[in-house]
Design a protein around this motif. Structure first.
Motif, PDB file in Angstrom:
ATOM      1  N   UNK A 233      -9.011  14.849 -13.471  1.00  0.00           N
ATOM      2  CA  UNK A 233     -10.650  14.587 -13.341  1.00  0.00           C
ATOM      3  C   UNK A 233     -11.039  13.361 -12.608  1.00  0.00           C
ATOM      4  N   UNK A 234     -10.330  12.261 -12.757  1.00  0.00           N
ATOM      5  CA  UNK A 234     -10.642  11.123 -12.012  1.00  0.00           C
ATOM      6  C   UNK A 234     -10.349  10.928 -10.622  1.00  0.00           C
ATOM      7  N   UNK A 235      -9.691  12.076  -9.997  1.00  0.00           N
ATOM      8  CA  UNK A 235      -9.379  12.184  -8.606  1.00  0.00           C
ATOM      9  C   UNK A 235     -10.285  13.572  -8.101  1.00  0.00           C
ATOM     10  N   UNK A 236     -10.822  14.201  -8.826  1.00  0.00           N
ATOM     11  CA  UNK A 236     -11.486  15.417  -8.350  1.00  0.00           C
ATOM     12  C   UNK A 236     -12.315  15.425  -6.967  1.00  0.00           C
ATOM     13  N   UNK A 237     -11.948  16.011  -5.920  1.00  0.00           N
ATOM     14  CA  UNK A 237     -12.667  16.087  -4.787  1.00  0.00           C
ATOM     15  C   UNK A 237     -12.519  15.006  -3.721  1.00  0.00           C
ATOM     16  N   UNK A 238     -11.400  14.075  -4.310  1.00  0.00           N
ATOM     17  CA  UNK A 238     -10.977  12.820  -3.450  1.00  0.00           C
ATOM     18  C   UNK A 238      -9.855  13.219  -2.530  1.00  0.00           C
ATOM     19  N   UNK A 239      -9.877  12.634  -1.214  1.00  0.00           N
ATOM     20  CA  UNK A 239      -8.689  12.758  -0.405  1.00  0.00           C
ATOM     21  C   UNK A 239      -8.900  11.230  -0.058  1.00  0.00           C
ATOM     22  N   UNK A 240      -7.898  11.064   1.325  1.00  0.00           N
ATOM     23  CA  UNK A 240      -7.772   9.988   1.911  1.00  0.00           C
ATOM     24  C   UNK A 240      -7.579   8.879   0.696  1.00  0.00           C
ATOM     25  N   UNK A 241      -6.590   9.012  -0.110  1.00  0.00           N
ATOM     26  CA  UNK A 241      -6.390   8.464  -1.546  1.00  0.00           C
ATOM     27  C   UNK A 241      -5.298   7.171  -1.185  1.00  0.00           C
ATOM     28  N   UNK A 242      -5.371   6.145  -1.459  1.00  0.00           N
ATOM     29  CA  UNK A 242      -4.330   4.975  -1.320  1.00  0.00           C
ATOM     30  C   UNK A 242      -4.351   4.296  -2.576  1.00  0.00           C
ATOM     31  N   UNK A 243      -3.082   3.601  -2.881  1.00  0.00           N
ATOM     32  CA  UNK A 243      -2.924   2.415  -3.989  1.00  0.00           C
ATOM     33  C   UNK A 243      -2.437   1.134  -3.317  1.00  0.00           C
ATOM     34  N   UNK A 244      -3.053   0.162  -3.800  1.00  0.00           N
ATOM     35  CA  UNK A 244      -2.464  -1.182  -3.319  1.00  0.00           C
ATOM     36  C   UNK A 244      -2.172  -1.753  -4.556  1.00  0.00           C
TER      37      UNK A 244
ATOM     38  N   UNK B  17       0.848  -1.088   0.066  1.00  0.00           N
ATOM     39  CA  UNK B  17      -0.121   0.177   0.163  1.00  0.00           C
ATOM     40  C   UNK B  17       0.854   1.406  -0.049  1.00  0.00           C
ATOM     41  N   UNK B  18       0.543   2.082  -0.847  1.00  0.00           N
ATOM     42  CA  UNK B  18       1.034   3.531  -0.938  1.00  0.00           C
ATOM     43  C   UNK B  18      -0.136   4.597  -0.805  1.00  0.00           C
ATOM     44  N   UNK B  19       0.301   5.532  -0.078  1.00  0.00           N
ATOM     45  CA  UNK B  19      -0.577   6.563   0.219  1.00  0.00           C
ATOM     46  C   UNK B  19      -0.398   7.975  -0.695  1.00  0.00           C
ATOM     47  N   UNK B  20      -1.447   8.498  -1.205  1.00  0.00           N
ATOM     48  CA  UNK B  20      -1.116   9.690  -1.974  1.00  0.00           C
ATOM     49  C   UNK B  20      -0.782  10.883  -1.044  1.00  0.00           C
ATOM     50  N   UNK B  21       0.267  11.464  -1.136  1.00  0.00           N
ATOM     51  CA  UNK B  21       0.670  12.788  -0.226  1.00  0.00           C
ATOM     52  C   UNK B  21       0.210  14.044  -0.953  1.00  0.00           C
ATOM     53  N   UNK B  22       0.565  14.088  -2.420  1.00  0.00           N
ATOM     54  CA  UNK B  22       0.333  15.336  -3.071  1.00  0.00           C
ATOM     55  C   UNK B  22       0.248  14.781  -4.666  1.00  0.00           C
ATOM     56  N   UNK B  23      -0.586  15.804  -5.439  1.00  0.00           N
ATOM     57  CA  UNK B  23      -0.662  15.364  -6.791  1.00  0.00           C
ATOM     58  C   UNK B  23      -1.032  16.632  -7.474  1.00  0.00           C
TER      59      UNK B  23
ATOM     60  N   UNK C 298      -1.604  19.583  -5.144  1.00  0.00           N
ATOM     61  CA  UNK C 298      -2.829  19.541  -4.324  1.00  0.00           C
ATOM     62  C   UNK C 298      -2.154  18.503  -3.069  1.00  0.00           C
ATOM     63  N   UNK C 299      -2.283  18.907  -1.820  1.00  0.00           N
ATOM     64  CA  UNK C 299      -1.818  18.408  -0.534  1.00  0.00           C
ATOM     65  C   UNK C 299      -2.944  17.467  -0.295  1.00  0.00           C
ATOM     66  N   UNK C 300      -2.878  16.148  -0.140  1.00  0.00           N
ATOM     67  CA  UNK C 300      -4.021  15.144  -0.141  1.00  0.00           C
ATOM     68  C   UNK C 300      -4.217  15.107   1.244  1.00  0.00           C
ATOM     69  N   UNK C 301      -5.633  15.108   1.756  1.00  0.00           N
ATOM     70  CA  UNK C 301      -5.671  15.002   3.336  1.00  0.00           C
ATOM     71  C   UNK C 301      -5.979  13.461   3.502  1.00  0.00           C
ATOM     72  N   UNK C 302      -5.473  12.920   4.551  1.00  0.00           N
ATOM     73  CA  UNK C 302      -5.059  11.479   4.857  1.00  0.00           C
ATOM     74  C   UNK C 302      -5.713  11.503   6.174  1.00  0.00           C
ATOM     75  N   UNK C 303      -6.825  10.777   6.372  1.00  0.00           N
ATOM     76  CA  UNK C 303      -7.437  10.267   7.848  1.00  0.00           C
ATOM     77  C   UNK C 303      -6.665   9.585   8.791  1.00  0.00           C
ATOM     78  N   UNK C 304      -6.055   9.835   9.853  1.00  0.00           N
ATOM     79  CA  UNK C 304      -5.242   8.969  10.456  1.00  0.00           C
ATOM     80  C   UNK C 304      -6.167   7.759  11.232  1.00  0.00           C
TER      81      UNK C 304
END
Length: 170
Positions: A45-56, A35-41, A164-170
């Motif tokens: 359009x496919x990520x518009x409005x999204x935070x708490x993003x991860x890729x596995x 798993x990798x977490x998105x820190x900034x991007x 964009x700095x991605x918000x990640x919920x702890x």
């Protein structure tokens, strides 16, 4: 016949790498899976409005990777998920893959920076400089590392003012 060549060119350009950039070498997919977490991007359009993003990423039986991307709209609580597959474009020791979430259509996944010692952060681009992701194994990166990655991206011609700095919920 001309349409065939145009389509072939368009599909190939989707798996390209920005001019003057090189993907990392000495890449080890077994260390990259997980798993990798998105820190900034740079926003897409496919990520518009999204935070708490991860890729596995996990190894697939056919020699490629299985990909599960997910992100959450923190205002509505709604999750968006996308499952895909990835394959190496060059040798498996080069951080350059093609990724598909929609059948036969592939986009490029070029790893242009990587913590080769610990595989704790990476920087990824698509076929041109309008795509950039800074990823980490944890939901945050130390400021010194993040600032260095952003500076590196700026030197490579990315518009880091639009990150964009991605918000990640702890």
């Amino acid at each position: 016949m001309n349409i065939f060549w145009l389509l072939a060119f368009l599909l190939a350009s989707c798996t390209g790498i920005p001019k003057g950039m090189k993907p990392v070498d000495g890449f080890d997919v077994n260390r990259y899976v997980g798993t990798w977490y998105e820190i900034a991007r740079l926003d897409q359009r496919f990520e518009k409005g999204l935070d708490n993003i991860s890729a596995h990423y996990s190894l697939a039986n056919d020699g490629g990777l299985e990909v599960l991307n997910q992100g959450q709209n923190l205002e509505t609580g709604e999750w968006k998920k996308a499952e895909g597959k990835a394959y190496f474009i060059e040798q498996p020791t080069v951080g350059r893959l093609k990724v598909s979430f929609f059948g036969p259509f592939y986009g490029s996944y070029n790893i242009i920076a990587l913590d080769k010692q610990n595989y704790q952060y990476s920087m990824v681009t698509g076929p041109n400089r309008s795509y950039l992701w800074i990823l980490a194994r944890t939901k945050t990166l130390p400021k010194k590392i993040l600032d260095a990655l952003i500076e590196d991206a700026k030197k490579q011609g990315f518009d880091t003012g639009k990150l964009i700095r991605v918000k990640q919920k702890e």
